[in-house]
Design a protein around this motif. Structure first.
Motif, short mmCIF file in Angstrom:
data_model
loop_
_atom_site.label_atom_id
_atom_site.label_comp_id
_atom_site.label_asym_id
_atom_site.label_seq_id
_atom_site.Cartn_x
_atom_site.Cartn_y
_atom_site.Cartn_z
N GLN A 10 15.98 35.57 -91.76
CA GLN A 10 15.79 36.88 -91.67
C GLN A 10 16.85 37.66 -90.90
OE1 GLN A 10 13.53 34.81 -90.80
NE2 GLN A 10 11.98 35.15 -92.11
N GLN A 11 17.70 37.00 -89.96
CA GLN A 11 18.89 37.50 -89.36
C GLN A 11 19.87 37.56 -90.28
OE1 GLN A 11 19.76 35.96 -85.54
NE2 GLN A 11 17.83 35.20 -85.16
N SER A 12 20.03 36.62 -91.19
CA SER A 12 21.21 36.56 -91.99
C SER A 12 21.04 37.54 -93.18
CB SER A 12 21.09 35.25 -92.74
OG SER A 12 22.14 35.00 -93.72
N ALA A 13 19.70 38.03 -93.47
CA ALA A 13 19.66 38.98 -94.51
C ALA A 13 20.09 40.29 -93.82
CB ALA A 13 18.08 38.86 -95.02
N ALA A 14 19.51 40.50 -92.61
CA ALA A 14 19.49 41.78 -91.94
C ALA A 14 21.37 41.94 -91.39
CB ALA A 14 18.73 41.65 -90.61
N ASN A 15 21.81 40.77 -91.31
CA ASN A 15 23.46 40.86 -90.94
C ASN A 15 24.15 40.84 -92.03
OD1 ASN A 15 22.67 41.25 -88.24
ND2 ASN A 15 22.87 39.09 -87.93
N LYS A 16 23.73 40.87 -93.43
CA LYS A 16 24.73 40.72 -94.57
C LYS A 16 25.78 41.86 -94.69
CE LYS A 16 24.43 39.78 -99.32
NZ LYS A 16 23.59 39.63 -100.53
N LYS A 17 25.51 42.84 -94.46
CA LYS A 17 26.44 44.25 -94.44
C LYS A 17 27.61 43.85 -93.49
CE LYS A 17 26.85 48.93 -94.64
NZ LYS A 17 26.32 50.40 -94.68
N LYS A 18 27.08 43.46 -92.26
CA LYS A 18 27.90 43.05 -91.07
C LYS A 18 28.81 42.01 -91.44
CE LYS A 18 27.04 40.39 -87.34
NZ LYS A 18 26.58 39.95 -85.95
N TYR A 19 28.38 41.08 -91.93
CA TYR A 19 29.28 39.85 -92.54
C TYR A 19 30.11 40.22 -93.48
CZ TYR A 19 25.48 36.93 -90.52
OH TYR A 19 24.53 36.45 -89.58
#
Length: 158
Positions: A10-19
């Motif tokens: 869930q964190q990865s999906a939420a941070n996709k734009k940041k990445y």
């Protein structure tokens, strides 16, 4: 405290734009020097045998040297190996016919580990420039591989 948590997906999906933003503006040479240590750090905490999402959901490319090596190991003619286990994908690469991978065995162990395809041996590319050069692959891998998530979290929070 480790960035790996129970809800890393869930964190990865939420941070996709940041990445994605980070990958677009990254200082390549600085990051490339950090990758080997971060790769080792990630795999000191993550046991692939507990996950195997890559083997369960995706396929590596089987290049000619891989096909030759694995066929020989299995004592099969290359054509029989291809007909039995592989298909051509949309890009013209050989990939496994089925998921999970036919070579994924009990306990998520690879039955051809010592002769596995080079894509498998290199995955998840967290210690090489592919992580930076192929942003779309990196972002996709971060969705199902905790090691990619770990490395991206560490790097993007520096």
């Amino acid at each position: 405290m480790s960035v790996i948590t129970e809800n890393w997906q869930q964190q990865s999906a939420a941070n996709k734009k940041k990445y994605k933003n980070w990958l677009q503006r990254v200082q390549r040479n600085k990051v490339l020097k950090q990758l080997p240590a971060l790769h080792e750090e990630a795999f000191a905490q993550i046991d692939c045998l507990n996950c195997a999402a890559c083997c369960k959901n995706y396929s590596p490319r089987f290049k000619t040297p891989d096909i030759k090596r694995i066929s020989k190991h299995l004592k099969l003619k290359e054509s029989v190996f291809i007909d039995t286990y592989l298909r051509l994908d949309e890009e013209g690469d050989y990939v496994v016919k089925q998921t999970p991978c036919a070579f994924l065995g009990e306990g998520n162990a690879c039955s051809i580990y010592d002769v596995r395809p080079s894509d498998c041996a290199r995955f998840p590319y967290t210690d090489e420039d592919v992580l930076l050069k192929r942003m779309n692959i990196t972002l996709k891998n971060a969705e199902f591989c905790p090691a990619v998530f770990y490395v991206l979290e560490k790097l993007s929070n520096c």
